[in-house]
Design a protein around this motif. Structure first.
Motif, short mmCIF file in Angstrom:
data_model
loop_
_atom_site.label_atom_id
_atom_site.label_comp_id
_atom_site.label_asym_id
_atom_site.label_seq_id
_atom_site.Cartn_x
_atom_site.Cartn_y
_atom_site.Cartn_z
N LEU A 47 49.43 46.69 40.01
CA LEU A 47 49.11 47.41 38.78
C LEU A 47 47.71 47.05 38.27
O LEU A 47 46.98 47.93 37.79
CB LEU A 47 50.15 47.10 37.70
N CYS A 48 47.33 45.79 38.39
CA CYS A 48 45.97 45.39 38.00
C CYS A 48 44.92 46.10 38.85
O CYS A 48 43.87 46.51 38.35
CB CYS A 48 45.80 43.88 38.12
N ALA A 49 45.21 46.24 40.15
CA ALA A 49 44.28 46.93 41.03
C ALA A 49 44.14 48.39 40.65
O ALA A 49 43.04 48.94 40.58
CB ALA A 49 44.75 46.81 42.48
N PHE A 50 45.28 49.04 40.37
CA PHE A 50 45.23 50.44 39.96
C PHE A 50 44.40 50.60 38.69
O PHE A 50 43.59 51.52 38.56
CB PHE A 50 46.65 50.96 39.69
N SER A 51 44.61 49.70 37.73
CA SER A 51 43.93 49.84 36.44
C SER A 51 42.43 49.59 36.56
O SER A 51 41.62 50.27 35.94
CB SER A 51 44.53 48.89 35.40
N SER A 52 42.05 48.60 37.38
CA SER A 52 40.63 48.28 37.49
C SER A 52 39.87 49.37 38.24
O SER A 52 38.67 49.55 38.05
CB SER A 52 40.44 46.94 38.21
N MET A 53 40.59 50.11 39.10
CA MET A 53 39.94 51.22 39.81
C MET A 53 40.01 52.51 39.01
O MET A 53 39.46 53.53 39.40
CB MET A 53 40.61 51.44 41.17
N ARG A 54 40.73 52.48 37.88
CA ARG A 54 40.89 53.64 37.03
C ARG A 54 41.60 54.78 37.76
O ARG A 54 41.35 55.95 37.49
CB ARG A 54 39.52 54.15 36.51
#
Length: 310
Positions: free
Chosen positions: A100-107
């Motif tokens: 989820l952190c990866a998804f959010s940081s990549m927008r």
């Protein structure tokens, strides 16, 4: 490194999914970002092999892309989401937080039904979640500007409340900020436990945590009764908070400017109340916390706290 990647480039197709994941994770750990054409060829090689990856490696793969600031093509993301969806039951707390952190940081905003299923998995595994991992999930949701259901945030807040006392100030600050950005309106007991758990840890605040924590407090809001124990706790908490700012040489204006940037949708009236509240806790002439005893600090805090919560 260029020569090495040129040699690797010709051998991407025969590599297994695990070898490809290990490769991109190593590049991320080294802080070396290959040119986009190489990464595009990498995703083309790994896409048909995604089914071979377990939950740990799927999360690791997306974490590596995030660290490299690389956003794969939509066709790859569609295949990746489908694979994650099938294997969600196998994700543990760390895998869920990492993905989820990866998804959010990549927008990369996930479809609502996918994200709802993702958060359902988080809720089901909540008893196994470590507090830092839960804070990471909440922070990611805040960055995605996604607001889960009230039922979900209440369940998470209730679980978090039982873990606050043992959490460090960074975890408390980021978890509170994420929960506030999710639109959660906590109970009075949650806010009191948040203050009680953090009051003796405020001296360890860094600039980022100072902003996150104050933003959460401002967005949560509260209205302690005059002369009540909660009111005394809040006044003491704000005093310790201001001392922590002074210890870190952070002026209230710096913190409030940070709150203004990070909160975004926070009502402007609430934002100004926070500025007034903090500035009142400082003697402008000396730039130090007012009143080395609490007698001169508490009255000004008391007045402004009620302005803030009116």
């Amino acid at each position: 490194m260029h020569n090495y990647l040129s040699a690797v480039r010709a051998k991407l197709s025969p590599c297994s999914a695990f070898e490809l994941t290990k490769l991109v994770r190593s590049l991320a750990d080294l802080g070396y970002k290959p040119a986009r054409p190489f990464l595009n060829e990498f995703t083309a090689a790994v896409e048909p092999k995604l089914s071979a990856l377990d939950s740990i490696n799927l999360a690791m793969l997306m974490g590596a892309f995030s660290a490299l600031k690389y956003e794969p093509e939509p066709s790859f993301m569609k295949s990746f989401y489908a694979e994650v969806y099938q294997k969600l039951p196998l994700f543990d707390d760390q895998d869920l937080a990492t993905a989820l952190c990866a998804f959010s940081s990549m927008r990369k905003l996930m479809k609502g039904d996918f994200l709802a299923e993702f958060l359902s998995e988080v809720a089901e595994k909540l008893p196994t979640f470590g507090t830092p991992e839960l804070a990471s999930v909440l922070t990611a949701l805040g960055q995605l500007q996604y607001q889960p259901s009230t039922e979900w945030t209440t369940k998470v807040a209730d679980h978090l409340q039982t873990r606050l006392q043992k959490a460090n100030i960074h975890t408390i600050s980021t978890a509170a900020w994420g929960l506030a950005q999710c639109g959660h309106k906590p109970s009075q007991s949650f806010i009191e436990d948040l203050m009680a758990a953090s009051i003796n840890k405020l001296s360890a605040l860094d600039a980022g945590d100072a902003v996150s924590l104050l933003a959460a407090v401002a967005k949560f809001g509260s209205r302690p009764k005059v002369g009540s124990r909660p009111q005394r706790l809040w006044l003491k908490w704000f005093e310790r908070y201001c001392f922590a700012l002074n210890k870190r040489a952070l002026h209230p204006k710096q913190v409030c400017a940070g709150v203004g940037r990070i909160v975004g949708k926070l009502l402007i009236s609430c934002y100004f109340h926070v500025i007034f509240m903090l500035s009142s806790c400082y003697i402008i002439e000396s730039g130090s916390p007012s009143g080395q005893g609490s007698s001169s600090l508490a009255p000004s805090c008391q007045v402004l706290l009620y302005i803030l919560w009116d």
